[in-house]
Design a protein around this motif. Structure first.
Motif, PDB file in Angstrom:
ATOM      1  N   LYS A 187      45.353  49.428  36.901  1.00 16.95           N
ATOM      2  CA  LYS A 187      45.250  48.016  37.290  1.00 16.95           C
ATOM      3  C   LYS A 187      44.843  47.161  36.101  1.00 16.95           C
ATOM      4  CE  LYS A 187      44.165  48.303  42.198  1.00 16.95           C
ATOM      5  NZ  LYS A 187      43.156  48.013  43.233  1.00 16.95           N
ATOM      6  N   THR A 188      43.936  47.680  35.287  1.00 17.34           N
ATOM      7  CA  THR A 188      43.466  46.929  34.122  1.00 17.34           C
ATOM      8  C   THR A 188      44.604  46.678  33.149  1.00 17.34           C
ATOM      9  OG1 THR A 188      41.330  48.033  34.362  1.00 17.34           O
ATOM     10  CG2 THR A 188      41.730  46.894  32.284  1.00 17.34           C
ATOM     11  N   THR A 189      45.389  47.705  32.874  1.00 16.89           N
ATOM     12  CA  THR A 189      46.518  47.549  31.961  1.00 16.89           C
ATOM     13  C   THR A 189      47.524  46.560  32.535  1.00 16.89           C
ATOM     14  OG1 THR A 189      46.225  49.840  31.267  1.00 16.89           O
ATOM     15  CG2 THR A 189      48.310  48.811  30.701  1.00 16.89           C
ATOM     16  N   TYR A 190      47.798  46.678  33.817  1.00 17.83           N
ATOM     17  CA  TYR A 190      48.732  45.783  34.483  1.00 17.83           C
ATOM     18  C   TYR A 190      48.254  44.337  34.362  1.00 17.83           C
ATOM     19  CZ  TYR A 190      51.442  43.565  38.179  1.00 17.83           C
ATOM     20  OH  TYR A 190      52.250  42.733  38.879  1.00 17.83           O
ATOM     21  N   LEU A 191      46.965  44.126  34.611  1.00 18.92           N
ATOM     22  CA  LEU A 191      46.410  42.773  34.522  1.00 18.92           C
ATOM     23  C   LEU A 191      46.483  42.220  33.101  1.00 18.92           C
ATOM     24  CD1 LEU A 191      43.340  43.062  36.920  1.00 18.92           C
ATOM     25  CD2 LEU A 191      45.443  41.758  37.300  1.00 18.92           C
ATOM     26  N   LYS A 192      46.272  43.063  32.111  1.00 17.43           N
ATOM     27  CA  LYS A 192      46.383  42.623  30.709  1.00 17.43           C
ATOM     28  C   LYS A 192      47.792  42.121  30.424  1.00 17.43           C
ATOM     29  CE  LYS A 192      42.964  45.721  28.661  1.00 17.43           C
ATOM     30  NZ  LYS A 192      42.788  46.892  27.795  1.00 17.43           N
TER      31      LYS A 192
END
Length: 95
Positions: A71-76
């Protein structure tokens, strides 16, 4: 024609000829015996079966090291894309 017996961990099965061994999907660790042999051997130790082993592809290994998008990578990536779009819109208004 020579006949081969297989030993899975539970029972002895066979007899099979070389072509039938292919259908059994043997691998180099499969225990095999013929009537002429005194003891069970691994398939890789029996010269006449090496060609059979070469025609059976090894099992595919699962690649557990593939990167998963968190999720963090996606949000970045979403934030970066949004920022680029905002910059494009601002640059068009300035012109």
């Amino acid at each position: 024609m020579k006949k081969y017996y297989l030993h899975n961990t539970k029972e002895k099965i066979g007899p099979f000829d070389k072509e039938e061994l292919k259908a059994q999907k043997i691998n180099k660790e499969t225990l095999i015996k013929t009537n002429e042999m005194e003891e069970w051997k691994k398939a890789e130790e029996i010269d006449e079966l090496k060609a059979v082993l070469l025609t059976i592809p090894p099992p595919q290994k699962k690649d557990n090291n593939k990167k998963k998008i968190t999720k963090t990578t996606y949000l970045k990536y979403l934030l970066i894309a949004t920022g680029i779009i905002i910059l494009i819109v601002i640059m068009k208004k300035v012109q």
